[in-house]
Design a protein around this motif. Structure first.
Motif, mmCIF file in Angstrom:
data_model
loop_
_atom_site.group_PDB
_atom_site.id
_atom_site.type_symbol
_atom_site.label_atom_id
_atom_site.label_comp_id
_atom_site.label_asym_id
_atom_site.label_seq_id
_atom_site.Cartn_x
_atom_site.Cartn_y
_atom_site.Cartn_z
ATOM 1 N N GLU A 1 14.559 -6.652 9.270
ATOM 2 C CA GLU A 1 13.558 -7.033 8.264
ATOM 3 C C GLU A 1 12.719 -5.821 7.863
ATOM 4 O O GLU A 1 12.365 -5.647 6.688
ATOM 5 N N VAL A 2 12.396 -4.989 8.846
ATOM 6 C CA VAL A 2 11.612 -3.786 8.553
ATOM 7 C C VAL A 2 12.416 -2.834 7.686
ATOM 8 O O VAL A 2 11.906 -2.233 6.730
ATOM 9 N N ALA B 1 10.319 -2.876 1.444
ATOM 10 C CA ALA B 1 10.065 -1.753 0.544
ATOM 11 C C ALA B 1 9.147 -0.740 1.212
ATOM 12 O O ALA B 1 8.413 -1.051 2.151
ATOM 13 N N ALA B 2 9.183 0.476 0.745
ATOM 14 C CA ALA B 2 8.401 1.549 1.360
ATOM 15 C C ALA B 2 6.908 1.267 1.309
ATOM 16 O O ALA B 2 6.151 1.697 2.187
ATOM 17 N N ASP B 3 6.478 0.553 0.274
ATOM 18 C CA ASP B 3 5.043 0.290 0.153
ATOM 19 C C ASP B 3 4.646 -1.071 0.728
ATOM 20 O O ASP B 3 3.500 -1.493 0.587
ATOM 21 N N ALA C 1 0.870 -1.185 0.000
ATOM 22 C CA ALA C 1 0.000 0.000 0.000
ATOM 23 C C ALA C 1 0.894 1.218 0.000
ATOM 24 O O ALA C 1 1.974 1.212 0.616
ATOM 25 N N ASP C 2 0.472 2.237 -0.686
ATOM 26 C CA ASP C 2 1.249 3.466 -0.754
ATOM 27 C C ASP C 2 1.535 3.981 0.657
ATOM 28 O O ASP C 2 0.650 3.959 1.520
ATOM 29 N N PRO C 3 2.774 4.422 0.932
ATOM 30 C CA PRO C 3 3.117 4.909 2.278
ATOM 31 C C PRO C 3 2.172 5.998 2.788
ATOM 32 O O PRO C 3 1.828 6.029 3.983
#
Length: 243
Positions: free
Chosen positions: A217-218, A222-224, A3-5
């Motif tokens: 891991e976080v 990816a950002a999304d 999902a978009d940040p």
């Protein structure tokens, strides 16, 4: 899930709205008037029971007074009948019997009247008890009504706040993707906070710091990517405050 940040950040607004709704619902369930109403209702039941006892005792004694009144009246009628027979010219033997019966009736009437007076005094005292019990019950019922009115006023305020917050919550939810909202709602249904800001290495939902492995891991996600706390399962929203 992705999902978009910027969309993920709106989950924080949704979590804030849900938290405020929870606070309103908690305050509504914890109204002091609810406990006061329970105590007032118990008092009303006690006063009603006391009134029933007082009225029953009064009713029993009232029946006793009426029974004695009836017996006294019967004695008086018998006495009047004997006097009428004497006046009509009875024989010497009849006169002797009638005079003896009149003496017996006089003694019986005296006993009955003394008993009647005593019972009437007791009835008067019980009547006072009935009056006081009714007044005490009326006072308790009025106290209950006052507390109920305060509760109703408070509940009306909570309902208004809840309706407003629910409207705001629904508006936020409508702007989220269905799959992301569904995940959020599933997590929330299990209890606790469904989304929180990742601040440094700390999950904003459960306030527990991630271990090094989970944190790495976080960082690698990816950002999304929609990442979740391994401790509480909440969605961790990442911003510039995150590690």
């Amino acid at each position: 899930m992705k999902a978009d940040p910027a969309v993920q950040r709106r989950l924080l607004d949704l979590a804030d709205a849900d938290a405020e709704l929870n606070r309103v619902q908690h305050r509504r369930r914890s109204l002091p008037e609810l406990e006061l109403i329970g105590a007032a209702e118990r008092e009303v039941r006690t006063k009603r029971d006391e009134l029933v006892v007082a009225e029953t005792a009064f009713s029993d004694l009232d029946r006793e007074v009426k029974r004695l009144e009836n017996e006294v009246e019967q004695v008086r009628k018998r006495e009047q009948r004997d006097r009428d027979l004497m006046a009509a010219g009875a024989s010497a033997k009849q006169l002797e019997d009638l005079e003896h019966e009149l003496q017996t009736l006089a003694r019986r009437q005296g006993v009955l009247e003394d008993e009647q007076l005593e019972v009437m005094e007791q009835r008067e005292a019980l009547e006072t008890n009935v009056t006081k019990s009714r007044e005490a019950l009326a006072e308790s019922e009025e106290k209950l009504r006052e507390v109920q009115e305060r509760r109703d006023e408070a509940l009306a305020g909570f309902e208004s706040s809840q309706a407003r917050l629910q409207g705001e919550r629904d508006l936020i939810a409508k702007g989220l993707p269905e799959d992301l909202l569904a995940l959020y709602d599933r997590i929330r249904a299990k209890g606790g906070v469904a989304a929180g800001l990742l601040q440094g290495a700390r999950c904003g939902a459960c306030r527990i710091e991630l271990d090094r492995t989970a944190l790495n891991e976080v960082r690698e996600a990816a950002a999304d990517d929609v990442v979740r706390c391994e401790e509480c399962g909440a969605i961790m929203v990442r911003t510039g405050e995150s590690a």
